[in-house]
Design an enzyme around this catalytic site. Structure first.
Site, PDB file in Angstrom:
ATOM      1  CG  ASP A  84     -39.041  17.665  44.528  1.00  0.00           C
ATOM      2  OD1 ASP A  84     -37.940  18.080  44.917  1.00  0.00           O
ATOM      3  OD2 ASP A  84     -39.259  17.338  43.345  1.00  0.00           O
ATOM      4  CG  ASP A  96     -36.160  22.025  40.709  1.00  0.00           C
ATOM      5  OD1 ASP A  96     -36.248  23.166  40.255  1.00  0.00           O
ATOM      6  OD2 ASP A  96     -35.304  21.681  41.537  1.00  0.00           O
TER       7      ASP A  96
END
Length: 322
Positions: free
Chosen positions: A40, A42
């Site tokens: 991932d 952010d």
């Protein structure tokens, strides 16, 4: 937090999932056995426009060790190319577009496969979502602000509809409005042949300093409520995003690590797909939350327990030294 070294990853007394800190010899063994890592972005690699300390160095070492790095994000506000540009700008290893699996790209991929030739999509989203649809060859109505077509509800119900539309796609839309909600409902009332698709259900987007803004999930819920239908979600935790990765690369789940900061998206998708799951505490999740899930007898809560955790991606650097 469980530290039993004799237990395998994700296992504990009584069959409950247990999460351990990934460090030392265990870190070298886990990373050594993996050939693919899904990240991932952010809260894992960066916050805003700043890379998290040591994250770029860790990924550069992983790439130098021959690991395949892919990026899986529910954020629909950037194209794959834009993510590649940001990775390069922040000092991460170069990433080709085919290594990036954003929810905008995955939604376009899904609609390209699901819609008949010539069918169009009504988009509640931004320019990146439209760009990925364009790249995939999916006809769509342009995004942007929309106004009600008249002062009365009878006017709203008579606004022109495009006869080619066979899907409504909901992503992050800063111009979301009652006018758009009305149009989406009218398209969906044509019948089940008009698909309802959404990029993700993330209901809140955390900002620096404890602030937050409503996420795409709030918009999805509004459309679902009006239409009395449930959307197909292409983003995490739905395994469709992992299936997109697996269709692009020869992925062995047993040799793949999912790295993320959210239990209900990153970790749940990884666990559902049989991946090794690694939580980083630089995002929205605390160890107290993990411990609460560990101690629960509820299968749904157990499915949110990662195999391992680190304080940050930088914690992997010692295990990657020559």
């Amino acid at each position: 937090m469980a530290e039993e070294q004799e237990q395998g990853p994700g296992s504990g007394p009584g069959g409950r999932r247990r999460c351990r800190r990934l460090e030392g010899e265990a870190a070298r063994a886990v990373l050594g056995a993996a050939d693919t890592l899904l990240f991932d972005c952010d809260g894992v690699l960066w916050r805003g426009e700043a890379a998290l300390g040591g994250a770029a160095a860790a990924l550069c070492r992983l790439a130098a060790a021959g690991k395949r790095l892919c990026y899986v994000t529910n954020n629909s506000s950037r194209t794959r190319q834009a993510y590649g540009d940001k990775l390069r700008r922040l000092g991460f290893p170069p990433a080709a577009p085919r290594q990036v699996f954003g929810s905008a790209y995955c939604a376009a991929r899904f609609l390209r496969q699901a819609l008949p030739p010539g069918a169009a999509t009504y988009v509640l989203g931004g320019p990146a979502l439209a760009a990925e649809l364009q790249e995939a060859g999916v006809p769509h109505l342009p995004p942007g602000p929309a106004a009600l077509p008249g002062p009365a509800p009878a006017d709203w119900a008579r606004a022109p509809l495009d006869p080619a539309v066979r899907a409504v796609l909901v992503g992050f839309d800063e111009h979301f409005s009652y006018a758009k909600l009305c149009q989406a409902l009218r398209y969906l009332l044509r019948g089940p042949d008009c698909l309802l698709v959404a990029t993700n259900r993330d209901h809140r987007l955390p900002l620096e300093g404890g602030a937050a803004i409503p996420g795409t999930g709030c918009l999805v819920k509004a459309v679902e409520t009006a239409a009395e239908r449930e959307a197909f979600i292409v983003g995490k935790p739905n395994r469709y995003m992992f299936d997109c990765v697996a269709s692009e690369f020869d992925i062995d789940p047993a040799r793949t690590i999912m790295v993320g900061d959210r239990l209900d998206t990153d970790i749940l998708m990884g666990n559902t797909c049989g991946l090794t799951t690694l939580l980083t505490l630089t995002g929205v999740t605390t160890l107290e939350e993990v411990k609460g899930h560990e101690e629960s007898d509820c299968p749904a809560r157990q499915s949110l327990v990662p195999d391992y955790y680190v304080d940050s991606i930088a914690d992997l650097l010692p295990a990657l030294e020559d």
